[in-house]
Write a protein that holds these residues in place. Sequence first.
Motif, PDB file in Angstrom:
ATOM      1  N   VAL A  84       0.746  -1.227   0.037  1.00 53.29           N
ATOM      2  CA  VAL A  84      -0.092  -0.114  -0.203  1.00 53.29           C
ATOM      3  C   VAL A  84       1.008   1.411   0.073  1.00 53.29           C
ATOM      4  O   VAL A  84       0.221   2.289  -0.005  1.00 53.29           O
ATOM      5  CB  VAL A  84      -0.971  -0.130   1.100  1.00 53.29           C
ATOM      6  CG1 VAL A  84      -2.002  -1.023   1.176  1.00 53.29           C
ATOM      7  CG2 VAL A  84      -0.275   0.022   2.575  1.00 53.29           C
ATOM      8  N   THR A  85       2.267   1.222   0.326  1.00 53.93           N
ATOM      9  CA  THR A  85       2.970   2.232   0.265  1.00 53.93           C
ATOM     10  C   THR A  85       4.556   1.841   0.167  1.00 53.93           C
ATOM     11  O   THR A  85       4.654   0.742   0.797  1.00 53.93           O
ATOM     12  CB  THR A  85       2.698   3.320   1.398  1.00 53.93           C
ATOM     13  OG1 THR A  85       3.291   4.585   1.371  1.00 53.93           O
ATOM     14  CG2 THR A  85       3.146   2.353   2.858  1.00 53.93           C
ATOM     15  N   PHE A 110      -6.680  -8.801   6.139  1.00 49.39           N
ATOM     16  CA  PHE A 110      -5.988  -8.219   5.190  1.00 49.39           C
ATOM     17  C   PHE A 110      -4.715  -7.559   5.858  1.00 49.39           C
ATOM     18  O   PHE A 110      -4.892  -7.099   6.807  1.00 49.39           O
ATOM     19  CB  PHE A 110      -6.833  -7.098   4.480  1.00 49.39           C
ATOM     20  CG  PHE A 110      -5.986  -6.191   3.578  1.00 49.39           C
ATOM     21  CD1 PHE A 110      -5.632  -6.658   2.146  1.00 49.39           C
ATOM     22  CD2 PHE A 110      -5.708  -4.781   3.787  1.00 49.39           C
ATOM     23  CE1 PHE A 110      -4.861  -5.838   1.308  1.00 49.39           C
ATOM     24  CE2 PHE A 110      -5.212  -4.291   2.819  1.00 49.39           C
ATOM     25  CZ  PHE A 110      -4.487  -4.768   1.599  1.00 49.39           C
ATOM     26  N   LEU A 111      -3.639  -7.748   5.111  1.00 47.53           N
ATOM     27  CA  LEU A 111      -2.674  -7.199   5.639  1.00 47.53           C
ATOM     28  C   LEU A 111      -1.953  -6.280   4.878  1.00 47.53           C
ATOM     29  O   LEU A 111      -1.481  -6.404   3.403  1.00 47.53           O
ATOM     30  CB  LEU A 111      -1.316  -8.307   5.660  1.00 47.53           C
ATOM     31  CG  LEU A 111      -1.796  -8.921   7.056  1.00 47.53           C
ATOM     32  CD1 LEU A 111      -2.065 -10.369   6.783  1.00 47.53           C
ATOM     33  CD2 LEU A 111      -0.862  -8.782   8.271  1.00 47.53           C
ATOM     34  N   ALA A 112      -1.869  -4.889   5.114  1.00 45.89           N
ATOM     35  CA  ALA A 112      -1.406  -3.813   4.142  1.00 45.89           C
ATOM     36  C   ALA A 112       0.095  -3.862   4.425  1.00 45.89           C
ATOM     37  O   ALA A 112       0.663  -3.400   5.603  1.00 45.89           O
ATOM     38  CB  ALA A 112      -2.070  -2.441   4.635  1.00 45.89           C
ATOM     39  N   GLN A 328       0.493  -9.764  15.067  1.00 47.22           N
ATOM     40  CA  GLN A 328       0.348  -8.254  14.674  1.00 47.22           C
ATOM     41  C   GLN A 328      -1.095  -8.232  14.450  1.00 47.22           C
ATOM     42  O   GLN A 328      -1.714  -9.086  13.712  1.00 47.22           O
ATOM     43  CB  GLN A 328       1.068  -7.939  13.550  1.00 47.22           C
ATOM     44  CG  GLN A 328       0.912  -6.616  12.986  1.00 47.22           C
ATOM     45  CD  GLN A 328       1.965  -5.700  13.787  1.00 47.22           C
ATOM     46  OE1 GLN A 328       3.210  -5.874  13.920  1.00 47.22           O
ATOM     47  NE2 GLN A 328       1.262  -4.554  14.157  1.00 47.22           N
ATOM     48  N   ARG A 329      -1.436  -6.951  14.860  1.00 43.67           N
ATOM     49  CA  ARG A 329      -3.240  -6.775  14.377  1.00 43.67           C
ATOM     50  C   ARG A 329      -3.132  -6.760  12.835  1.00 43.67           C
ATOM     51  O   ARG A 329      -2.132  -6.399  12.219  1.00 43.67           O
ATOM     52  CB  ARG A 329      -3.429  -5.890  14.876  1.00 43.67           C
ATOM     53  CG  ARG A 329      -4.164  -5.703  16.370  1.00 43.67           C
ATOM     54  CD  ARG A 329      -5.166  -4.726  16.471  1.00 43.67           C
ATOM     55  NE  ARG A 329      -4.329  -3.152  16.593  1.00 43.67           N
ATOM     56  CZ  ARG A 329      -3.953  -2.500  17.420  1.00 43.67           C
ATOM     57  NH1 ARG A 329      -3.947  -3.025  18.682  1.00 43.67           N
ATOM     58  NH2 ARG A 329      -3.163  -1.398  17.435  1.00 43.67           N
ATOM     59  N   LEU A 349       0.459   0.910  10.057  1.00 39.59           N
ATOM     60  CA  LEU A 349      -0.306   0.230   8.726  1.00 39.59           C
ATOM     61  C   LEU A 349      -1.407  -0.676   9.220  1.00 39.59           C
ATOM     62  O   LEU A 349      -2.267  -1.320   8.609  1.00 39.59           O
ATOM     63  CB  LEU A 349       0.461  -0.309   7.635  1.00 39.59           C
ATOM     64  CG  LEU A 349       1.531   0.669   6.955  1.00 39.59           C
ATOM     65  CD1 LEU A 349       2.395  -0.353   5.922  1.00 39.59           C
ATOM     66  CD2 LEU A 349       0.851   1.775   6.289  1.00 39.59           C
ATOM     67  N   TYR A 350      -1.038  -1.270  10.546  1.00 42.54           N
ATOM     68  CA  TYR A 350      -1.763  -2.387  11.128  1.00 42.54           C
ATOM     69  C   TYR A 350      -2.557  -1.835  12.178  1.00 42.54           C
ATOM     70  O   TYR A 350      -3.328  -2.698  13.116  1.00 42.54           O
ATOM     71  CB  TYR A 350      -0.805  -3.588  11.659  1.00 42.54           C
ATOM     72  CG  TYR A 350      -0.068  -4.078  10.399  1.00 42.54           C
ATOM     73  CD1 TYR A 350      -0.358  -4.937   9.676  1.00 42.54           C
ATOM     74  CD2 TYR A 350       1.244  -3.474  10.467  1.00 42.54           C
ATOM     75  CE1 TYR A 350       0.172  -5.559   8.521  1.00 42.54           C
ATOM     76  CE2 TYR A 350       1.946  -3.844   9.311  1.00 42.54           C
ATOM     77  CZ  TYR A 350       1.668  -4.855   8.382  1.00 42.54           C
ATOM     78  OH  TYR A 350       2.421  -5.226   7.432  1.00 42.54           O
ATOM     79  N   GLU A 351      -2.957  -0.658  12.391  1.00 42.78           N
ATOM     80  CA  GLU A 351      -3.689  -0.245  13.480  1.00 42.78           C
ATOM     81  C   GLU A 351      -5.042   0.105  12.982  1.00 42.78           C
ATOM     82  O   GLU A 351      -5.530   0.228  11.775  1.00 42.78           O
ATOM     83  CB  GLU A 351      -3.306   1.406  13.850  1.00 42.78           C
ATOM     84  CG  GLU A 351      -2.006   1.299  14.936  1.00 42.78           C
ATOM     85  CD  GLU A 351      -1.345   2.515  14.849  1.00 42.78           C
ATOM     86  OE1 GLU A 351      -1.789   3.669  14.577  1.00 42.78           O
ATOM     87  OE2 GLU A 351      -0.019   2.628  15.450  1.00 42.78           O
ATOM     88  N   THR A 352      -5.960  -0.022  13.953  1.00 37.97           N
ATOM     89  CA  THR A 352      -7.309  -0.057  13.623  1.00 37.97           C
ATOM     90  C   THR A 352      -7.653   1.226  12.931  1.00 37.97           C
ATOM     91  O   THR A 352      -8.749   1.144  11.873  1.00 37.97           O
ATOM     92  CB  THR A 352      -8.381  -0.074  15.070  1.00 37.97           C
ATOM     93  OG1 THR A 352      -7.580  -0.967  15.784  1.00 37.97           O
ATOM     94  CG2 THR A 352      -9.711  -0.451  14.719  1.00 37.97           C
TER      95      THR A 352
END
Length: 356
Positions: A84-85, A110-112, A328-329, A349-352
Motif C-alpha cells: 500500500v506504500t 487483510f495485511l497492508a 500483529q493486528r 499500517l496495522y492500526e485500527t
Amino acid sequence: MASVLALETSCDESAAAIVRERGGVFDVLASRIASQVEEHARWGGVVPEIASRRHVEALPTLISSVLDETGLTIGQLDAVAATVTPGLAGALMVASVTGRSLAALHQRPFLAVHHLEGHLASVRLVDGAPPPPYLVLLVSGGHTELIHAESSGAMTRLGRSHDDAAGEAFDKVARLLGLGYPGGPAIQKLAAGGDPCRFNLPKGRISKRGGGFHPYDFSFSGLKTAMLRLVEKLKTDSERLPLEDLAASFEQVVAEVLVERTLRCALDYSVSHIVLVGGVAANARLRQLMQQQAQSNGLTVSIAPLEYCTDNAAMIGVAALQKLSIGQRISSLEIGVSPRWPLERCNALYETAPPF
Ligand code: KG4
Ligand code: ZN
C-alpha cells in the motif's frame, strides 16, 4: 503453519504470489510477475498512467495463475496481503483495492504491507539466512538506505542517499549512454566486457555541518554529472564512445562506494552480519564485491535470491507472514495508499484507525 496471497503493483511490475510459513521457514508456492518494462522503455522511464492501466489488466490473470498452480482457493489461505506504500499512487491502488476486495469477499484478514518491508523480508527466502540483528543495505530504484535491524520489529536508519537512489543513477547513466530502460541490467551486460579501472570517477560524499563527512550517507548526483562531462569530452575526442569501459567504470565505483560505506557502518556498530536487498542487489559486481570484502573483514553476508531482488509479490507475502506470526493486528479494510510513508512507522499500517 500459515499461507498468504500477496499482491504487488507499486511501480512497473504487476505481481501475485502464494507464500507459506512453517516453523519460521518460508516457501514460495507460486510467484508470477508481469513486467511492463518494454512498454515503459519506449519513454525512457515509468509512465504512471500506463502503469496503472496495465496493472488493472494483468493482476486478475496473475492471481488466477498462482491459485491454479497451487490448487488452493482464497478461502483456504490465512490472509490476503498487498503493498500500500510507497510507490505510484494510482499503481498502488490496483493491488490495494483488489486485495481488500478479495479479503472482504472471502472473509480473510487483510495485511497492508510497506514495500520496503517486503524488500527487507526477501532475504528470508535465502536458505539458512539468520534472523536479525544485521545491517541491511537496501538498494532499489527509489531507495538507498543502510538500516540497522536489531530485531524483527526494531529498525534504525543509519545511512541514506541525499539525492538519487543507486538504481536511479544506473537508469539515468544508462539513458546517457543510449542504453535501454531499466538501466541496471543494460549497464551490467555492457560492463562485463569493459575495463572497470579505465576512468576515475568520484565517490560522492555528504559534508557535515561542523566539518568532515557523513560516513554512511551517499550522493550519486556528482557521479552522474561526472559521467555526463566525460561522455561530452569523449565525444569531441573520438567518434565511437568506449561504452563498455564507461559502463564498467561506473558500475565499479557504485559497487565500491556501497560496499565501503556498508562495511564501515557494520564495523562501527559491531554488527557481524550484512544483508543486501533491492533491485540493485541483482548486480553481479556488487554481489561479488560485497561477499569478498565482507569475508576479508570477518563479516558474513546474506543476499536476496536473484529472482527476488527486483519487485515481486513473494517478498510481500513473507513480510505479511512475519506480521501474522508475531500476532500483529491485521489492517483495516478502510486503509488507502500513500506515495510515501517512513519505514520506521510501518506498524501504523496495522492500526485500527489507518494512517491514510
Ligand atoms: O527494487 P526494484 O525492482 O524497484 C524499486 O523498488 O525501485 O529496483 C529497480 C531498480 C532499477 O533502477 C534497476 O535499474 C535496478 O533496480 N537494477 C539493477 C540491476 N537489476 C535491476 N541495477 C544494477 N544491476 C542490475 N543487474
Ligand atoms: Zn522495489
